[in-house]
Design a protein around this motif. Structure first.
Motif, PDB file in Angstrom:
ATOM      1  N   ILE A  14       0.806  -1.149  -0.003  1.00 53.67           N
ATOM      2  CA  ILE A  14       0.082   0.022   0.116  1.00 53.67           C
ATOM      3  C   ILE A  14       0.894   1.225  -0.138  1.00 53.67           C
ATOM      4  O   ILE A  14       0.582   2.283  -0.688  1.00 53.67           O
ATOM      5  N   ALA A  15       1.980   1.315   0.889  1.00 50.18           N
ATOM      6  CA  ALA A  15       2.811   2.565   0.837  1.00 50.18           C
ATOM      7  C   ALA A  15       3.538   2.649  -0.042  1.00 50.18           C
ATOM      8  O   ALA A  15       3.762   3.869  -0.860  1.00 50.18           O
ATOM      9  N   ASN A  16       4.023   1.482  -0.959  1.00 52.31           N
ATOM     10  CA  ASN A  16       4.743   1.830  -1.961  1.00 52.31           C
ATOM     11  C   ASN A  16       4.041   2.153  -3.467  1.00 52.31           C
ATOM     12  O   ASN A  16       4.519   2.712  -4.357  1.00 52.31           O
ATOM     13  N   SER A  17       2.628   1.882  -3.082  1.00 48.81           N
ATOM     14  CA  SER A  17       1.737   2.193  -4.499  1.00 48.81           C
ATOM     15  C   SER A  17       1.776   3.983  -4.489  1.00 48.81           C
ATOM     16  O   SER A  17       1.483   4.242  -5.776  1.00 48.81           O
ATOM     17  N   GLY A  18       1.833   4.567  -3.317  1.00 45.86           N
ATOM     18  CA  GLY A  18       1.836   6.101  -3.416  1.00 45.86           C
ATOM     19  C   GLY A  18       0.439   6.615  -3.457  1.00 45.86           C
ATOM     20  O   GLY A  18       0.519   7.825  -3.852  1.00 45.86           O
TER      21      GLY A  18
END
Length: 280
Positions: A14-18
């Motif tokens: 989720i965090a890396n999706s931005g």
């Protein structure tokens, strides 16, 4: 372990999706802005994991930890508190050792929760004036199965010091004597070596099985007191038997006989090693 792996994977994806970052004005310090940027991924991860736990409990009437205990822990308790399963686990542990894998570290996660639970149950029973139930427990392992280290190598050290004619074996045994008293035997397993040594592998596997079986029998007939107190695994032989049973002399005698038994098992292989050619 499962929750940690799954939750970290969800959070990172989720965090890396931005897509869910909370963007702050440029005037906000970077350390503060970074906290807000990762706030939504953390909240969503918590909601997903806790939501799954709630659904699982609603559907099965068990929490996930209770289900794992029922499906995995209880069967393991039955396996590891019986002699055949116990010998299987520690036979595998020594087999791992002889091929260069730290068998204790590999298999400890499988058995330690059960054996610790067993010794704590024995302690509680004694404290309440009841009879302890579990012969095979964490202190039993240190006292009778890994005396001198994995493979009960205290017997090997004594056999080498008395009967070996090889200078290299004598040197390693002398270096290993003091650590062996505190159940540390890497100097033997890797220095002699036992690892990848087909001849020493045989007694290395047999000695702890014979020792544990003998101690189990002596406990069953009442000669050896049951281990009822948790004692550090580095406690020297004989003393650990005395402390673990709360002062039972039969346990001390039993451990001494087990050390002698491991000595007898290792001795023929030490004598054979005298005839081996030492490579420079």
């Amino acid at each position: 372990m499962i929750a940690a792996l799954v939750s970290v994977e969800i959070y990172c994806r989720i965090a890396n999706s931005g897509k869910l970052k909370i963007k702050m004005p440029d005037s906000v310090p970077p350390n503060v802005a970074g906290t807000f940027e990762l706030l939504l991924p953390a909240v969503i991860t918590i909601l997903i994991v806790s939501g799954f736990g709630m659904i699982f409990q609603y559907a099965t009437s068990y929490t996930i930890s209770e289900a794992i205990n029922a499906v995995i822990q209880k069967p393991l308790t039955g396996l590891l508190t019986g002699l055949p399963g116990y010998l299987l686990i520690f036979g595998l542990s020594t087999c791992f050792w002889v091929i260069g894998i730290h068998g204790t570290n590999v298999l400890k996660p499988v058995y330690q929760a059960t054996t610790l639970q067993a010794i704590l149950a024995n302690t509680e029973a004694v404290s309440n004036g009841q009879t302890p139930q579990y012969i095979l427990n964490d202190t039993f392992i240190s006292c009778f199965t890994t005396c001198g280290g994995a493979g009960c190598t205290i017997g090997l050290i004594v056999a080498i010091l008395i009967f070996s004619k090889r200078d290299d074996y004598q040197t390693i045994a002398k270096l290993s004597l003091l650590p062996g008293v505190f159940n540390i035997n890497e100097t033997m397993t890797f220095g002699l070596p036992v690892v990848l040594n087909p001849m020493m592998a045989i007694p290395f596997i047999l000695a702890p099985i014979a020792s544990a079986t003998f101690a189990y029998f002596m406990t069953t007939i009442g000669f050896c007191g049951m281990m009822v107190y948790a004692v550090p695994w580095t406690t020297p032989p004989l003393l650990i038997a005395w402390l673990g049973t709360g002062g039972n002399i039969g346990a001390v005698i039993t451990q001494f006989i087990c050390i002698c038994l491991s000595f007898v098992i290792y001795l023929p292989f030490v004598l054979i090693s005298n005839k081996q050619k030492v490579e420079a």
